[in-house]
Scaffold this motif. Structure first.
Motif, PDB file in Angstrom:
ATOM      1  N   PHE A 240       0.832  -1.201   0.000  1.00 18.06           N
ATOM      2  CA  PHE A 240       0.000   0.000   0.000  1.00 18.06           C
ATOM      3  C   PHE A 240       0.870   1.255   0.000  1.00 18.06           C
ATOM      4  CE2 PHE A 240      -3.026  -3.015   1.831  1.00 18.06           C
ATOM      5  CZ  PHE A 240      -4.194  -2.687   1.140  1.00 18.06           C
ATOM      6  N   LEU A 241       0.507   2.201  -0.851  1.00 16.36           N
ATOM      7  CA  LEU A 241       1.050   3.551  -0.748  1.00 16.36           C
ATOM      8  C   LEU A 241      -0.130   4.434  -0.350  1.00 16.36           C
ATOM      9  CD1 LEU A 241       3.331   5.676  -1.200  1.00 16.36           C
ATOM     10  CD2 LEU A 241       2.455   5.933  -3.530  1.00 16.36           C
ATOM     11  N   VAL A 242      -0.079   4.970   0.862  1.00 15.60           N
ATOM     12  CA  VAL A 242      -1.165   5.837   1.323  1.00 15.60           C
ATOM     13  C   VAL A 242      -0.727   7.279   1.086  1.00 15.60           C
ATOM     14  CG1 VAL A 242      -2.713   6.382   3.232  1.00 15.60           C
ATOM     15  CG2 VAL A 242      -1.694   4.098   3.093  1.00 15.60           C
ATOM     16  N   VAL A 243      -1.597   8.052   0.430  1.00 13.51           N
ATOM     17  CA  VAL A 243      -1.215   9.391   0.000  1.00 13.51           C
ATOM     18  C   VAL A 243      -2.119  10.442   0.640  1.00 13.51           C
ATOM     19  CG1 VAL A 243      -0.810  10.885  -2.000  1.00 13.51           C
ATOM     20  CG2 VAL A 243      -0.543   8.406  -2.238  1.00 13.51           C
ATOM     21  N   ASP A 244      -1.495  11.399   1.307  1.00 12.08           N
ATOM     22  CA  ASP A 244      -2.217  12.581   1.793  1.00 12.08           C
ATOM     23  C   ASP A 244      -2.355  13.489   0.574  1.00 12.08           C
ATOM     24  OD1 ASP A 244      -3.246  14.721   3.206  1.00 12.08           O
ATOM     25  OD2 ASP A 244      -1.683  14.728   4.739  1.00 12.08           O
ATOM     26  N   MET A 245      -3.531  13.492  -0.025  1.00 11.68           N
ATOM     27  CA  MET A 245      -3.709  14.161  -1.311  1.00 11.68           C
ATOM     28  C   MET A 245      -3.733  15.675  -1.154  1.00 11.68           C
ATOM     29  SD  MET A 245      -3.830  11.892  -3.718  1.00 11.68           S
ATOM     30  CE  MET A 245      -4.779  12.385  -5.166  1.00 11.68           C
ATOM     31  N   PRO A 246      -3.306  16.375  -2.188  1.00 12.10           N
ATOM     32  CA  PRO A 246      -3.391  17.836  -2.136  1.00 12.10           C
ATOM     33  C   PRO A 246      -4.853  18.254  -2.093  1.00 12.10           C
ATOM     34  CG  PRO A 246      -2.798  17.089  -4.337  1.00 12.10           C
ATOM     35  CD  PRO A 246      -2.773  15.887  -3.456  1.00 12.10           C
ATOM     36  N   PRO A 247      -5.149  19.330  -1.403  1.00 11.95           N
ATOM     37  CA  PRO A 247      -6.539  19.758  -1.328  1.00 11.95           C
ATOM     38  C   PRO A 247      -6.990  20.367  -2.654  1.00 11.95           C
ATOM     39  CG  PRO A 247      -5.137  21.343  -0.210  1.00 11.95           C
ATOM     40  CD  PRO A 247      -4.238  20.241  -0.703  1.00 11.95           C
ATOM     41  N   GLY A 248      -8.272  20.279  -2.880  1.00  9.16           N
ATOM     42  CA  GLY A 248      -8.872  21.030  -3.972  1.00  9.16           C
ATOM     43  C   GLY A 248      -8.490  20.564  -5.360  1.00  9.16           C
ATOM     44  N   THR A 249      -8.480  21.531  -6.247  1.00  8.98           N
ATOM     45  CA  THR A 249      -8.500  21.205  -7.660  1.00  8.98           C
ATOM     46  C   THR A 249      -7.353  21.858  -8.416  1.00  8.98           C
ATOM     47  OG1 THR A 249      -9.955  23.087  -7.913  1.00  8.98           O
ATOM     48  CG2 THR A 249     -11.017  20.959  -7.704  1.00  8.98           C
ATOM     49  N   GLY A 250      -6.248  22.086  -7.747  1.00 14.14           N
ATOM     50  CA  GLY A 250      -5.159  22.825  -8.390  1.00 14.14           C
ATOM     51  C   GLY A 250      -4.226  21.964  -9.212  1.00 14.14           C
ATOM     52  N   ASP A 251      -3.101  22.576  -9.551  1.00 13.71           N
ATOM     53  CA  ASP A 251      -2.067  21.923 -10.362  1.00 13.71           C
ATOM     54  C   ASP A 251      -1.563  20.643  -9.727  1.00 13.71           C
ATOM     55  OD1 ASP A 251      -2.172  24.016 -12.054  1.00 13.71           O
ATOM     56  OD2 ASP A 251      -0.329  24.983 -11.347  1.00 13.71           O
ATOM     57  N   VAL A 252      -1.421  20.675  -8.399  1.00 14.90           N
ATOM     58  CA  VAL A 252      -0.810  19.539  -7.727  1.00 14.90           C
ATOM     59  C   VAL A 252      -1.708  18.311  -7.850  1.00 14.90           C
ATOM     60  CG1 VAL A 252       0.225  18.731  -5.594  1.00 14.90           C
ATOM     61  CG2 VAL A 252       0.308  21.149  -6.148  1.00 14.90           C
ATOM     62  N   ALA A 253      -3.016  18.559  -7.737  1.00 16.65           N
ATOM     63  CA  ALA A 253      -3.958  17.453  -7.875  1.00 16.65           C
ATOM     64  C   ALA A 253      -3.865  16.850  -9.280  1.00 16.65           C
ATOM     65  CB  ALA A 253      -5.376  17.935  -7.595  1.00 16.65           C
ATOM     66  N   LEU A 254      -3.693  17.720 -10.263  1.00 14.87           N
ATOM     67  CA  LEU A 254      -3.544  17.238 -11.640  1.00 14.87           C
ATOM     68  C   LEU A 254      -2.283  16.405 -11.806  1.00 14.87           C
ATOM     69  CD1 LEU A 254      -4.672  20.315 -13.688  1.00 14.87           C
ATOM     70  CD2 LEU A 254      -5.214  17.949 -14.279  1.00 14.87           C
ATOM     71  N   SER A 255      -1.200  16.879 -11.204  1.00 21.93           N
ATOM     72  CA  SER A 255       0.057  16.125 -11.279  1.00 21.93           C
ATOM     73  C   SER A 255      -0.114  14.758 -10.649  1.00 21.93           C
ATOM     74  CB  SER A 255       1.177  16.882 -10.554  1.00 21.93           C
ATOM     75  OG  SER A 255       1.407  18.116 -11.173  1.00 21.93           O
ATOM     76  N   MET A 256      -0.777  14.720  -9.513  1.00 21.69           N
ATOM     77  CA  MET A 256      -0.952  13.447  -8.823  1.00 21.69           C
ATOM     78  C   MET A 256      -1.720  12.459  -9.693  1.00 21.69           C
ATOM     79  SD  MET A 256       0.775  13.769  -6.291  1.00 21.69           S
ATOM     80  CE  MET A 256       0.521  12.144  -5.664  1.00 21.69           C
ATOM     81  N   ALA A 257      -2.743  12.975 -10.372  1.00 22.58           N
ATOM     82  CA  ALA A 257      -3.542  12.096 -11.219  1.00 22.58           C
ATOM     83  C   ALA A 257      -2.691  11.525 -12.342  1.00 22.58           C
ATOM     84  CB  ALA A 257      -4.727  12.868 -11.790  1.00 22.58           C
ATOM     85  N   GLN A 258      -1.734  12.329 -12.786  1.00 20.42           N
ATOM     86  CA  GLN A 258      -0.886  11.881 -13.871  1.00 20.42           C
ATOM     87  C   GLN A 258       0.155  10.859 -13.394  1.00 20.42           C
ATOM     88  OE1 GLN A 258       1.726  14.774 -16.007  1.00 20.42           O
ATOM     89  NE2 GLN A 258       0.021  14.727 -17.435  1.00 20.42           N
ATOM     90  N   PHE A 259       0.720  11.121 -12.229  1.00 13.90           N
ATOM     91  CA  PHE A 259       1.794  10.246 -11.724  1.00 13.90           C
ATOM     92  C   PHE A 259       1.266   8.999 -11.019  1.00 13.90           C
ATOM     93  CE2 PHE A 259       4.298  14.376 -11.365  1.00 13.90           C
ATOM     94  CZ  PHE A 259       4.857  14.207 -12.612  1.00 13.90           C
ATOM     95  N   LEU A 260       0.069   9.097 -10.488  1.00 13.18           N
ATOM     96  CA  LEU A 260      -0.505   7.947  -9.781  1.00 13.18           C
ATOM     97  C   LEU A 260      -1.865   7.611 -10.384  1.00 13.18           C
ATOM     98  CD1 LEU A 260       0.377   8.955  -6.090  1.00 13.18           C
ATOM     99  CD2 LEU A 260       1.498   7.197  -7.480  1.00 13.18           C
ATOM    100  N   PRO A 261      -1.851   7.193 -11.652  1.00 15.06           N
ATOM    101  CA  PRO A 261      -3.125   7.000 -12.344  1.00 15.06           C
ATOM    102  C   PRO A 261      -4.000   5.927 -11.717  1.00 15.06           C
ATOM    103  CG  PRO A 261      -1.305   6.086 -13.617  1.00 15.06           C
ATOM    104  CD  PRO A 261      -0.696   6.853 -12.484  1.00 15.06           C
ATOM    105  N   ARG A 262      -3.417   5.094 -10.879  1.00 15.95           N
ATOM    106  CA  ARG A 262      -4.222   4.036 -10.278  1.00 15.95           C
ATOM    107  C   ARG A 262      -4.703   4.383  -8.886  1.00 15.95           C
ATOM    108  NH1 ARG A 262       0.128  -0.522 -10.908  1.00 15.95           N
ATOM    109  NH2 ARG A 262       0.220  -0.726 -13.183  1.00 15.95           N
ATOM    110  N   ALA A 263      -4.489   5.623  -8.465  1.00 14.90           N
ATOM    111  CA  ALA A 263      -4.892   5.973  -7.098  1.00 14.90           C
ATOM    112  C   ALA A 263      -6.380   5.733  -6.891  1.00 14.90           C
ATOM    113  CB  ALA A 263      -4.544   7.427  -6.814  1.00 14.90           C
ATOM    114  N   GLU A 264      -6.698   5.095  -5.807  1.00 14.41           N
ATOM    115  CA  GLU A 264      -8.087   4.906  -5.392  1.00 14.41           C
ATOM    116  C   GLU A 264      -8.357   5.972  -4.343  1.00 14.41           C
ATOM    117  OE1 GLU A 264      -8.685   0.783  -4.108  1.00 14.41           O
ATOM    118  OE2 GLU A 264      -6.766   0.313  -5.032  1.00 14.41           O
TER     119      GLU A 264
END
Ligand SMILES: Nc1ncnc2c1ncn2[C@@H]1O[C@H](COP(=O)(O)OP(=O)(O)O)[C@@H](O)[C@H]1O
Ligand SMILES: [Mg+2]
Length: 386
Positions: A240-264
């Motif tokens: 398991f990789l547990v991730v404290d996700m960035p809040p809201g809808t900014g650039d960082v959230a977009l990056s996370m979606a790109q780098f961790l496409p399988r995040a649940e």
């Protein structure tokens, strides 16, 4: 008893900083056995390994020696040569990625990603990766996203899962404090070996900047930093990789979606009925980024008074309403407990400090619910990154 037995015992010792065996890491440089006496030279990579970890490693080797019948084992801890460090980073690269032989049919049955040799690749995008990436998200700050991230990670680790923690809340990082991370990352050539706290590899922007220091980086720099967190860090192929996700809808959230496409994604909310509208935002964002929302966690659900009665201080029903709106399950009600905040302030999560308490039980229920949900199966061609 004998040289092979002693060697085996020392090689089986787990290194406290790298969380792999001394044998796997090539740390046992020399072993001399003469009748009942023996001496070992164990090499650690650099002085940044730390005196504390060095002492702990020495203690573990002595203990292994005694158990193998050499109570008088002499242990010398020394520094690796450049060649040894080179070999070590190669071993780490192997151990940090899913085995190559797993080929196209990883146990999680994921369909996307490319199989690459270990090394300079994001291990969580490899097809053979069986790591479940669990992103803890919320619509706003202060609802307990970070508290839930660290306590969930600790609980999964306590259940025997190899668990790692990524603090992707780059502006509001709090994982180092909450986990009580005391050591820095260990940098070996291109590989960053993250600090370990409560048995968990932890990475956060907080390892690289002070807590008081504001992170003023803009999107592109953060994007790069997050990529390095995933590519350069030795994650150790966790369950398991547990991730404290960035809040809201900014650039960082977009990056996370790109780098961790399988995040649940698991969405945290509080019980007041109005809170679900805010929480809904992060769920909608996740879905726009094609990250599956797997469940809802209601935090601060109730408080148990000295009289043993449950008080619903913030109302009730918010978690269930959100879960219903999203068509997912409400996975846990986490109580409001002062010890939870104290644990976060002191760097000893309440699930570590009080493993038999109510909060620990709630987190165990949450962890078990996540395990029984099983990995999400997703196929998202449009987000493939090359
Ligand atoms: N269930 C809880 N019981 C008691 N205090 C809590 C609970 N959840 C969170 N807190 C406290 O509330 C504050 C905000 O929590 P935090 O996890 O930092 O939220 P976020 O990451 O969403 O901003 C912290 O001081 C934390 O200790
Ligand atoms: Mg937080």
């Amino acid at each position: 008893v004998g040289e092979p037995a002693l060697r085996g015992a020392i090689e089986a010792v787990e290194d406290p900083r790298m969380l792999h065996r001394v044998g796997e890491l090539g740390m046992l440089r020399e072993l001399k056995v003469k009748r009942r006496s023996a001496s070992a030279v164990v090499a650690v990579p650099t002085a940044h390994y730390g005196a504390e970890a060095g002492k702990e490693l020495g203690r573990r080797v002595l203990e292994a020696g005694a158990e193998a019948g050499y109570p008088d084992l002499e242990v010398e801890i020394t520094l690796m040569s450049d060649e040894e460090i080179g070999a070590l980073t190669a071993h780490l690269a192997e151990l940090g990625h899913p085995p190559r032989s797993a080929g196209g049919s990883g146990p999680s049955g994921l369909e996307r990603g490319t199989v690459q040799g270990p090394g300079r690749a994001n291990p969580f995008m490899e097809k053979a990766s069986a790591t479940r990436v669990i992103g803890i998200s919320s619509g706003k700050g202060g609802v307990g996203k970070s508290s839930i991230t660290v306590n969930l990670a600790v609980t999964l680790a306590g259940m025997g899962y190899n668990t790692a923690l990524l603090d992707a809340d780059v502006y509001g990082f709090s994982v180092p404090r909450m986990m009580g991370v005391t050591e820095g990352a260990l940098v070996l050539e291109q590989t960053v070996v993250p600090p370990v706290a409560h048995g968990i590899r932890c990475v956060s922007m907080g390892l690289f900047v002070d807590e008081e220091q504001a992170v003023v980086w803009r999107g592109p720099m953060l994007h790069k930093a997050l990529e390095q967190f995933l590519v350069d860090v030795h994650w150790g192929n966790p369950d398991f990789l547990v991730v404290d996700m960035p809040p809201g809808t900014g650039d960082v959230a977009l990056s996370m979606a790109q780098f961790l496409p399988r995040a649940e994604i698991l969405v945290v909310t509080t019980p007041q009925p109005a809170a679900q509208r805010v929480a809904m935002r992060s769920a909608v964002m996740a879905r726009q980024l094609k990250m599956p929302v797997r469940g809802v966690i209601e935090n601060m659900s109730y408080f148990v008074g000295d009289d043993g009665k449950k008080y619903e201080l913030f109302g009730r029903g918010g978690g269930q309403a959100l879960a219903d709106a999203l068509g997912v399950a409400l996975l846990a009600h986490i109580p409001l407990v002062p010890a939870l905040r104290e644990g976060g302030d002191e760097g000893v999560p309440v699930t570590v400090a009080d493993p038999s308490g109510d909060v620990a039980a709630a987190f165990r229920g949450l962890a078990e619910a996540i395990v029984s949900l099983g990995p999400a199966r997703v196929y998202r061609r449009e987000l493939s990154v090359t």
